[in-house]
Enzyme design. Sequence first.
Site, short mmCIF file in Angstrom:
data_model
loop_
_atom_site.label_atom_id
_atom_site.label_comp_id
_atom_site.label_asym_id
_atom_site.label_seq_id
_atom_site.Cartn_x
_atom_site.Cartn_y
_atom_site.Cartn_z
N SER A 75 -5.34 -28.43 -7.11
CA SER A 75 -5.43 -28.62 -5.53
C SER A 75 -4.88 -27.33 -4.98
O SER A 75 -4.38 -26.52 -5.52
CB SER A 75 -4.14 -29.58 -5.28
N LYS A 133 -3.31 -36.47 -9.57
CA LYS A 133 -3.81 -35.74 -8.62
C LYS A 133 -4.51 -36.84 -7.43
O LYS A 133 -4.37 -36.54 -6.18
CB LYS A 133 -5.12 -34.94 -9.24
N HIS A 163 -1.58 -37.64 -5.27
CA HIS A 163 -1.44 -36.37 -4.41
C HIS A 163 -2.42 -36.47 -3.15
O HIS A 163 -2.11 -36.55 -1.98
CB HIS A 163 -1.77 -35.31 -4.97
N ASN A 164 -3.61 -36.96 -3.58
CA ASN A 164 -4.63 -36.85 -2.49
C ASN A 164 -4.22 -37.97 -1.54
O ASN A 164 -4.57 -38.06 -0.37
CB ASN A 164 -6.26 -37.00 -2.94
N GLU A 214 -1.83 -37.07 0.54
CA GLU A 214 -2.59 -36.03 1.62
C GLU A 214 -3.38 -36.80 2.63
O GLU A 214 -3.14 -36.37 3.94
CB GLU A 214 -3.77 -35.23 0.73
C1 6PG Z 1 -6.87 -30.53 -2.90
C2 6PG Z 1 -7.61 -31.46 -2.05
C3 6PG Z 1 -9.17 -31.78 -2.48
C4 6PG Z 1 -10.11 -32.64 -1.80
C5 6PG Z 1 -10.31 -32.37 -0.40
C6 6PG Z 1 -11.56 -33.65 0.26
O1 6PG Z 1 -6.01 -30.97 -3.26
O2 6PG Z 1 -7.41 -29.46 -2.87
O3 6PG Z 1 -7.43 -32.92 -2.10
O4 6PG Z 1 -9.05 -31.86 -3.66
O5 6PG Z 1 -11.07 -32.94 -2.44
O6 6PG Z 1 -9.07 -32.37 0.36
O7 6PG Z 1 -10.70 -34.71 0.29
P1 6PG Z 1 -11.37 -36.04 1.09
O8 6PG Z 1 -12.88 -35.45 1.45
O9 6PG Z 1 -11.51 -37.39 0.42
O10 6PG Z 1 -10.68 -35.74 2.30
#
Ligand code: 6PG
Length: 491
Positions: free
Chosen positions: A132, A186, A189-190, A193
């Site tokens: 990430s 991960k 984490h997303n 996010e």
């Molecule tokens: C990271 C992000 C990355 C992710 C993008 C797009 O940790 O660097 O989580 O891995 O792929 O942020 O995610 P979405 O297209 O699902 O918003």
Amino acid sequence: MAAAPTADLALIGLAVMGKNLILNMNDHGFTVCAYNRTVSKVEEFLANEAKGTNIIGATSLADMVSKLKRPRRVMLLVKAGSAVDGFINQLVPLIEPGDIIIDGGNSDFNDSTRRCKELAAKGFLYVGTGVSGGEDGARYGPSLMPGGNPEAWPHIKDIFQSISAKSDGEPCCDWVGAEGAGHFVKMVHNGIEYGDMQLISEAYHLLKSVCGLSNDEISSVFEQWNNGELESFLIEISRDILKFRDTDNVHLVDKILDSASQKGTGKWTGKTGLDMGIPITLIVEAVFARTLSSFKSERVTASKLLKGPSPQPESGVSNPLEHHAGLIKAIKEALYASKIISYAQGFMLMRATSQEYGWTLNMGGISLMWRGGCIIRSVFLGKIKQAFDSNPDLSNLLVDDFFNAEVARCQMSWREVCCKGITNGIPMPAFSSALAFYDGYRCDKLPANLLQAQRDYFGAHTYELLDSPGTHHHTNWTGHGGTTSASTYNV
Ligand code: 6PG
């Protein structure tokens, strides 16, 4: 005679993340062999970004394998899904037992568990690692979350911990756990996010539509927020986005279509929450908020038909920042309290899944991995680390003394902000679902007694009594139903 192999690691996939990881490894003294399915990209990379470095290239997978020291370490940075399986299938005949295949894409953790088992049966060591931090993170220090076959870890630890971000001198990378544990962490984490981004967007909506702040004023509010408990990468970039002007001097954010996309990791987190029976309500609301946003043309039609309050900032306010100082502070506290709920839910999911799969995830270690380098990096994660360091068996972040006190401190503002949004017709799925979760979690008696009675009434699904939990009863509620109960099972 063929030259002795010199490469410490080969990396397949020269898109932005792959190239930047290679350059990062090179900076840390590792020799990397670059490969890409379209081989011309290797030549381009060597002639441009990689010029003057120790990076070498390969013209085929066999050539790449021949350049690797043993045990061979091959990292894939390709599109998640069938491309990963495709490369694994091509690599297997070229490598030897004990060699290591690392998948650094956003793979589904269930796929990683399957690949780990399939490769272990053939003697190969598989690692699925979360990476990430986007482009900059990959180049100068990502957060890395490796999991898979634990025998691989001693062979990749040095490379991974050298290139990762550091927080207070500690690498934001450690072994996460067996099988798909790295990609699972991960994925969570997303999901978090998605939640953080939605919360910031709801705060932006309120600041704009209720307080009547301009983009530059909202940017200055975020600047202030970034100096306290909300200090984080996502607040920082939101501050910068809001003041960014296009070539015509118009704020770019105002020109961007209000329809958000997603690649799927948030959805996977939501599905895993449903499968595990963990109420990660805020993450799921954040995923659905993106989905709802994508119904742009329907929303435009509905906006003309469906009645409701439409927020009008007070007119004649010369200094809205000062005039709404109280509400702005309340929005900050509501965001903070909601964020605590979101992380509490995410950690609940990790705890339950860790138990289900026997991964023994280290929650304090995960907080440290997320403390720097990644998209959700923040000061706040340092506090979460402290909570798990002082009690590694903490059942829920909300019962930690610090977080309990913080939610209590912000609570009245949080309620006030939710009311403000509701009366003004501002959708706040993340703020309000967080509050609903908080009130549900702290409620010793929910209305599920009535729900359970309803299930028994129409379907003879039985209920338990307060004074004898564990024993199932069925009542013939109508006098004409039978006395036989339906079989009971929980999903
Ligand atoms: C990271 C992000 C990355 C992710 C993008 C797009 O940790 O660097 O989580 O891995 O792929 O942020 O995610 P979405 O297209 O699902 O918003």
